[in-house]
Design a protein around this motif. Sequence first.
Motif, short mmCIF file in Angstrom:
data_model
loop_
_atom_site.label_atom_id
_atom_site.label_comp_id
_atom_site.label_asym_id
_atom_site.label_seq_id
_atom_site.Cartn_x
_atom_site.Cartn_y
_atom_site.Cartn_z
N ARG A 167 0.82 -1.21 0.00
CA ARG A 167 0.00 0.00 0.00
C ARG A 167 0.86 1.27 0.00
NH1 ARG A 167 -2.86 -0.61 5.83
NH2 ARG A 167 -2.77 -2.79 5.18
N TRP A 168 2.15 1.13 0.40
CA TRP A 168 3.06 2.30 0.37
C TRP A 168 4.02 2.23 -0.82
CZ3 TRP A 168 2.03 -0.11 5.19
CH2 TRP A 168 1.26 0.67 6.06
N ASN A 169 3.67 1.40 -1.80
CA ASN A 169 4.51 1.27 -3.00
C ASN A 169 5.93 0.79 -2.66
OD1 ASN A 169 2.49 2.29 -4.88
ND2 ASN A 169 2.86 4.29 -3.92
N ILE A 170 6.01 -0.05 -1.63
CA ILE A 170 7.28 -0.66 -1.26
C ILE A 170 7.26 -2.11 -1.74
CG2 ILE A 170 8.81 -1.31 0.64
CD1 ILE A 170 7.47 1.01 2.24
N ARG A 171 8.25 -2.50 -2.47
CA ARG A 171 8.30 -3.85 -3.01
C ARG A 171 9.43 -4.64 -2.37
NH1 ARG A 171 10.00 0.15 -6.31
NH2 ARG A 171 11.94 -0.15 -7.51
N SER A 172 9.32 -5.95 -2.44
CA SER A 172 10.29 -6.83 -1.79
C SER A 172 10.48 -8.08 -2.64
CB SER A 172 9.79 -7.20 -0.39
OG SER A 172 10.70 -8.07 0.26
N ASN A 173 11.74 -8.38 -2.95
CA ASN A 173 12.07 -9.53 -3.79
C ASN A 173 13.32 -10.22 -3.27
OD1 ASN A 173 10.18 -9.28 -6.31
ND2 ASN A 173 10.98 -7.21 -5.98
N CYS A 174 13.53 -11.45 -3.71
CA CYS A 174 14.70 -12.24 -3.33
C CYS A 174 15.54 -12.60 -4.54
CB CYS A 174 14.28 -13.54 -2.65
SG CYS A 174 13.70 -13.35 -0.97
N ILE A 175 16.83 -12.75 -4.30
CA ILE A 175 17.76 -13.29 -5.29
C ILE A 175 18.52 -14.43 -4.64
CG2 ILE A 175 19.76 -12.86 -6.78
CD1 ILE A 175 18.94 -9.91 -6.84
N ALA A 176 18.56 -15.58 -5.31
CA ALA A 176 19.45 -16.68 -4.91
C ALA A 176 20.67 -16.61 -5.83
CB ALA A 176 18.74 -18.02 -5.05
N PRO A 177 21.80 -16.14 -5.32
CA PRO A 177 22.96 -15.94 -6.20
C PRO A 177 23.87 -17.16 -6.27
CG PRO A 177 23.39 -14.97 -4.06
CD PRO A 177 22.03 -15.62 -3.96
N PHE A 178 24.36 -17.41 -7.47
CA PHE A 178 25.45 -18.36 -7.65
C PHE A 178 26.68 -17.53 -8.00
CE2 PHE A 178 21.72 -20.85 -8.41
CZ PHE A 178 22.03 -22.19 -8.16
N ALA A 179 27.68 -17.52 -7.16
CA ALA A 179 28.89 -16.76 -7.45
C ALA A 179 30.00 -17.21 -6.52
CB ALA A 179 28.65 -15.26 -7.28
N TRP A 180 31.23 -17.10 -6.99
CA TRP A 180 32.37 -17.42 -6.16
C TRP A 180 32.65 -16.25 -5.25
CZ3 TRP A 180 34.41 -21.67 -4.68
CH2 TRP A 180 35.66 -21.68 -4.05
N SER A 181 32.65 -16.50 -3.97
CA SER A 181 32.87 -15.44 -2.99
C SER A 181 33.52 -16.04 -1.76
CB SER A 181 31.53 -14.78 -2.61
OG SER A 181 30.72 -15.71 -1.89
N ARG A 182 33.74 -15.20 -0.77
CA ARG A 182 34.34 -15.69 0.47
C ARG A 182 33.49 -16.79 1.10
NH1 ARG A 182 35.00 -12.37 6.03
NH2 ARG A 182 32.78 -12.10 5.60
N MET A 183 32.16 -16.67 0.98
CA MET A 183 31.28 -17.67 1.60
C MET A 183 31.34 -18.99 0.87
SD MET A 183 28.12 -15.59 3.25
CE MET A 183 27.24 -17.06 3.43
N THR A 184 31.26 -18.96 -0.46
CA THR A 184 31.30 -20.22 -1.20
C THR A 184 32.69 -20.84 -1.18
OG1 THR A 184 31.54 -18.92 -3.24
CG2 THR A 184 29.34 -19.76 -2.71
#
Length: 306
Positions: free
Chosen positions: A187-204
């Motif tokens: 109702r306040w024109n605020i949107r919310s989405n998710c991304i599941a990323p595949f990428a080489w990083s410190r975590m992976t």
Amino acid sequence: MPTAKPLDGKVVLVTGAGGGIGRAIAIEAARAGASVVVNDLGATLDGQRESSVAAEDAVAQIEKAGGRAVANGDDVSQPDGAQAMVRQATDAFGRLDAVVNNAGILRDGFFHKMTYENFDAVVKVHLYGSFNVSRAAADVMRQQNSGSMIHMTSTSGLIGNLAQANYSAAKLGVAALSKSIALDLKRWNIRSNCIAPFAWSRMTSSIKIDSPEQEERVNRMKEMSPDKIAPVALFLASDEGADTTGQIFAVRNNEIFLISQPRPLRSVHRGEGWTIDSVRDQAIPALRPSYVPLDVSADVFSWDPV
């Protein structure tokens, strides 16, 4: 007259932006015209605080290229920390248009060996962190009557992975949190989405290699640059993404996926109700062909990225 950029006039807060995916998104956001709050706790992979050098280095890189950015070293897992970084955004730049909840840690381990402390720590950063920052940002965005929240989920939660009960639970929780935010703040024109990323990083980079197949998978992941994630995240932050909310995307090198969300697969009905025997003899035989297999992310995304 200079050509308008996609994020001109926007203010973007990126958590965990000292390295990897977050850093790439922060740098590309600035290049696209946004003013950026670069948050990074300066922690080790398992969440132990070190220093804020990484955030400051990212800011220096942005400013060297002519962009605007400030460094922030607050902790997303603490409500006060989230409020402080949002306040820094509005103090420095006057508004807040998008949040990218990217901060994360790993403490992998098989479920039967996992401690409460390691479960709690991972959920606190990923799930509580996404809640804390989004909740603080929501007050600003509601006053503006606009905003975009982008959350990093994972196929470890959406599909499954071994030895990641804490991370998987948090990341699936993030997807549900995002959907609730999208519903509640529409109702306040605020949107919310998710991304599941595949990428080489410190975590992976912490993925354990215990077989030739796993080594081959990790070598494929090393070819996936964090830069590949930024275009989708920044589209969702831009005005062009205003009609996209409540969705889950995955980005895998040059591939972009729309991920399904849980819906009924098949049903059975018995007018007189069910007994243990009729469940065994009628319901389960009818439902079993539609069972979801006990697979992991690598089973579903089994082909080489292109």
